[in-house]
Design a protein around this motif. Structure first.
Motif, mmCIF file in Angstrom:
data_model
loop_
_atom_site.group_PDB
_atom_site.id
_atom_site.type_symbol
_atom_site.label_atom_id
_atom_site.label_comp_id
_atom_site.label_asym_id
_atom_site.label_seq_id
_atom_site.Cartn_x
_atom_site.Cartn_y
_atom_site.Cartn_z
ATOM 1 N N GLU A 351 28.112 31.554 46.012
ATOM 2 C CA GLU A 351 28.977 31.946 44.913
ATOM 3 C C GLU A 351 28.318 33.036 44.084
ATOM 4 N N PRO A 352 29.117 33.871 43.393
ATOM 5 C CA PRO A 352 28.531 34.929 42.564
ATOM 6 C C PRO A 352 27.622 34.353 41.484
ATOM 7 N N GLY A 353 26.618 35.139 41.080
ATOM 8 C CA GLY A 353 25.728 34.719 40.015
ATOM 9 C C GLY A 353 24.591 33.844 40.496
ATOM 10 N N PRO A 354 23.870 33.238 39.566
ATOM 11 C CA PRO A 354 22.683 32.445 39.923
ATOM 12 C C PRO A 354 23.033 31.179 40.692
ATOM 13 N N ALA A 355 22.095 30.742 41.509
ATOM 14 C CA ALA A 355 22.229 29.450 42.182
ATOM 15 C C ALA A 355 22.089 28.346 41.144
ATOM 16 N N SER A 356 22.746 27.226 41.409
ATOM 17 C CA SER A 356 22.665 26.094 40.479
ATOM 18 C C SER A 356 22.634 24.794 41.265
ATOM 19 N N PRO A 371 13.098 37.839 47.961
ATOM 20 C CA PRO A 371 13.448 39.109 47.322
ATOM 21 C C PRO A 371 14.269 38.882 46.059
ATOM 22 N N PRO A 372 14.198 39.810 45.110
ATOM 23 C CA PRO A 372 14.988 39.681 43.884
ATOM 24 C C PRO A 372 16.470 39.467 44.188
ATOM 25 N N GLY A 373 17.094 38.592 43.416
ATOM 26 C CA GLY A 373 18.516 38.336 43.578
ATOM 27 C C GLY A 373 18.843 37.133 44.431
ATOM 28 N N THR A 374 17.881 36.632 45.177
ATOM 29 C CA THR A 374 18.173 35.496 46.057
ATOM 30 C C THR A 374 18.630 34.293 45.243
ATOM 31 N N ILE A 375 17.882 33.978 44.211
ATOM 32 C CA ILE A 375 18.238 32.845 43.353
ATOM 33 C C ILE A 375 19.067 33.311 42.155
ATOM 34 N N GLY A 376 18.723 34.458 41.602
ATOM 35 C CA GLY A 376 19.392 34.946 40.388
ATOM 36 C C GLY A 376 20.755 35.553 40.622
ATOM 37 N N GLY A 377 21.081 35.886 41.859
ATOM 38 C CA GLY A 377 22.386 36.486 42.158
ATOM 39 C C GLY A 377 22.239 37.883 42.734
ATOM 40 N N TYR A 378 22.942 38.152 43.809
ATOM 41 C CA TYR A 378 22.863 39.459 44.471
ATOM 42 C C TYR A 378 24.268 39.934 44.821
ATOM 43 N N ALA A 379 24.520 41.212 44.581
ATOM 44 C CA ALA A 379 25.808 41.810 44.945
ATOM 45 C C ALA A 379 25.570 43.184 45.543
ATOM 46 N N LEU A 380 26.405 43.568 46.484
ATOM 47 C CA LEU A 380 26.289 44.864 47.143
ATOM 48 C C LEU A 380 26.790 45.974 46.232
ATOM 49 N N LEU A 545 19.835 35.030 53.475
ATOM 50 C CA LEU A 545 20.242 36.063 54.420
ATOM 51 C C LEU A 545 20.772 37.303 53.715
ATOM 52 N N THR A 546 21.673 37.095 52.768
ATOM 53 C CA THR A 546 22.322 38.225 52.118
ATOM 54 C C THR A 546 21.357 39.012 51.253
ATOM 55 N N ALA A 547 20.582 38.323 50.409
ATOM 56 C CA ALA A 547 19.630 39.010 49.540
ATOM 57 C C ALA A 547 18.414 39.496 50.311
#
Length: 593
Positions: A351-356, A371-380, A545-547
């Motif tokens: 889901e968008p945004g940080p993991a919870s 990598p940055p964004g894996t837990i905090g949230g990543y978008a293309l 995978l995505t981040a």
């Protein structure tokens, strides 16, 4: 009493909960039990083939044997396309397991027969499992390594005991093809061959024109034709596959009436490219098949075995330089959505945004290495409407500078003056999802963008055989990558992203990722006892995978677009998986005039 704790023979088994269909069900819900038998369907693929043994790494196997499990060689159990992961007995009359799923036992149907009329025996089953597990493709050998013991427990039963806690193993062990042991005596199973395998499935290999065509003939004496799991399926008398050099030639053959079905993968072409005589006079019609499966990943993969792409900042720079918005508008009119994660279009997607919650708990031990964004949230990045996306170029240059690459005299170089140089490898036959012309057009636009960074990659197109050889051995820097994903991801994810694939040839880990976090999430998926814990593990894997920024993703379609001969039909109710292996041609039929 719940299925998992019953420890008694059952007609079916589900990964979570219980099967939707109870014992004695009349037929699968997405088939027409009254479908007429007869007729011919002519299908097509791009490329070529040199092997009728799709169960090993060697060779270029014929496509229907590879993608349509059970059409010639059946497994003990078969999937329902209307449930995320439920297996119903096919060759196996029953399945039994314990509460921990530390073992599984299958009992053969006494009436099971190979196409030559000989009975399917436990000896055939055990030989098939051991042979696939020791000489087969890595997708079989990896699972076999988790089997502690295989033993015959009765005249028609076999039990597998596992050495690894993994609740999915009881499912996977039901899905291996069963071959006739006697056919392979004195033969090397590990060598590619054009020998037609003897299986128990509804079709027999009738004619083979090596590299060009294969014809399957329906077995009128098929042993399972009256079983509930097969009723209404396998309706055509003849299925023919023709091979074409590329998708453009294949489409022309479709327009000329030489093949009967065309899957259109680009929305803009679906609207514009079907004004030809057969469509206008009604010989060809269009069908749109909905589905609920994940997008999977499609795009340009970067091989991190090459030190050039080992740095996530470099991979993100490539993503920034890939102007998706302009490319999507140019090629497809912007009709289809972009892949935003590996499990887009499903409840499995991050889901968008940080993991919870549980998802964040699973990732927390690996926080320092992700990598940055894996837990905090990543978008293309969105990209721009013009060919040159200046915002993306600036972002890419900043990332490259952080990684030690700067533009010197118009060329991107490192501190030692070495140029940023790599090869983009393409298949001149195209792929399952894109024609060769489309992938080349995407790459050409991308190459033009990279020149603004002082990067001048080489683009190499190879024939299908050479391309398979190089990708199997990871001899590329960047290439086109497509990986379909199901609604029940599990152990196969190790073959896709597991560390063994960094060095073991033939895996789908083309990016060469070696991620302890990914390994842990896959293990968690296999041990989860509730749907909620399973979803958390899959979504956490999706984040890794995505981040990880391994692939530059493009678009996907929320529907399947099939143009086909007007007298070909399919059931009104389409399954959850939609147009997926097991749907067409298995559930289709030819209307009787």
């Amino acid at each position: 009493m719940p299925l998992a704790s019953a420890a008694e023979p059952m007609h079916a088994i589900a990964m979570y909960g219980e099967p939707a269909l109870e014992p004695g069900f009349p037929h699968l819900p997405y088939v027409n039990p009254e479908a007429p038998k007869g007729g011919t369907i002519r299908l097509a693929e791009t490329g070529t083939f040199d092997s009728l043994n799709p169960w090993i790494l060697m060779g270029n196997p014929v496509w229907p044997l590879f993608t349509q499990p059970g059409i010639v060689a059946e497994p003990l159990m078969m999937r329902s396309l209307d449930e995320p992961f439920t297996l119903y007995g096919l060759l196996a009359e029953t399945v039994e397991t314990d509460d921990e799923r530390s073992w599984v036992e299958f009992t053969l149907r006494p009436e099971a027969r190979f196409s030559d009329g000989s009975p399917v025996t436990i000896e055939d089953v055990m030989w098939s499992y051991e042979t696939l597990g020791t000489k087969g493709h890595p997708r079989y050998t990896v699972i076999w390594s988790k089997v502690e013991k295989m033993e015959q427990t009765g005249p028609r039963s076999v039990r597998f005991t596992f050495n690894t806690p993994d609740r999915e193993l009881v499912m996977l062990m039901g899905m291996r093809p069963i071959l006739k042991k006697a056919q392979w005596e004195g033969r090397d199973f590990g060598q590619s061959s054009l020998m037609a395998p003897i299986g128990s499935g509804p079709y027999i290999i009738d004619k083979v024109d090596p590299g060009r065509a294969i014809t399957l003939r329906r077995n009128p004496d098929y042993w399972a034709r009256d079983l509930p799991v097969t009723r209404g399926m396998n309706n055509f008398d003849t299925i023919r596959y023709d091979y074409f050099g590329d998708a453009s030639a294949m489409f022309e053959a479709f327009k000329a009436g030489e093949i009967d079905v065309w899957r259109e993968l680009v929305a803009a072409r679906w609207e514009k490219n079907f004004d030809f005589p057969a469509m206008r006079d009604g010989r060809i019609v269009k069908s749109e098949i909905t589905h609920g499966r994940p997008s999977g990943i499609i795009g340009l993969v970067m091989n991190t075995r090459n030190p050039l792409f080992a740095d996530w900042r470099v991979r993100q720079a490539m993503i920034e330089a890939f102007n998706y918005r302009f490319i999507n508008m140019t090629l497809s009119g912007g009709k289809d959505p972009r892949i935003t994660s590996y499990f887009s279009n499903s409840e499995l997607a991050m889901e968008p945004g940080p993991a919870s919650g549980r998802e964040a708990e699973l990732l927390a031990p690996f926080a320092n290495d992700l990598p940055p964004g894996t837990i905090g949230g990543y978008a293309l990045p969105e990209g721009g409407e013009r060919a040159i996306d200046r915002k993306g170029i600036r972002a890419a240059l900043e990332l490259l500078a952080e990684a030690g690459w700067t533009v010197q005299d118009g060329e991107l170089r490192d501190a030692q003056g070495r140029p940023f140089s790599f090869e983009i490898l393409l298949n001149q036959s195209g792929s399952a999802m894109r024609t060769a012309a489309e992938t080349r057009q995407i790459v050409d636009i991308f190459v033009q963008s990279l020149r603004n960074l002082g990067i001048h990659p080489r683009v190499t197109q190879l024939d299908a055989a050479q391309y398979v050889e190089r990708t199997n051995n990871y001899q590329f820097d960047m290439t086109w990558y497509e990986r379909g994903l199901s609604l029940s991801p599990g152990n196969e994810q190790r073959l896709y992203w597991g560390r063994d694939g960094v060095t073991t040839t033939g895996s789908k880990n083309w990016m060469g990722m070696d991620s302890p976090a990914a390994e842990a999430m896959i293990a968690e998926m296999g041990q989860a006892r509730s749907r909620e814990d399973y979803l958390a593990a899959v979504r956490a894997l999706d984040r890794v995978l995505t981040a990880g920024r391994y692939v530059i993703p493009v678009s996907y379609s929320r529907i399947s677009r099939l143009a086909h001969r007007a007298d070909l039909d399919y059931p009104e109710k389409t399954p959850l998986y939609g147009d997926w292996p097991g749907f067409m041609p298995e559930t289709w039929w030819q209307e009787v005039k």
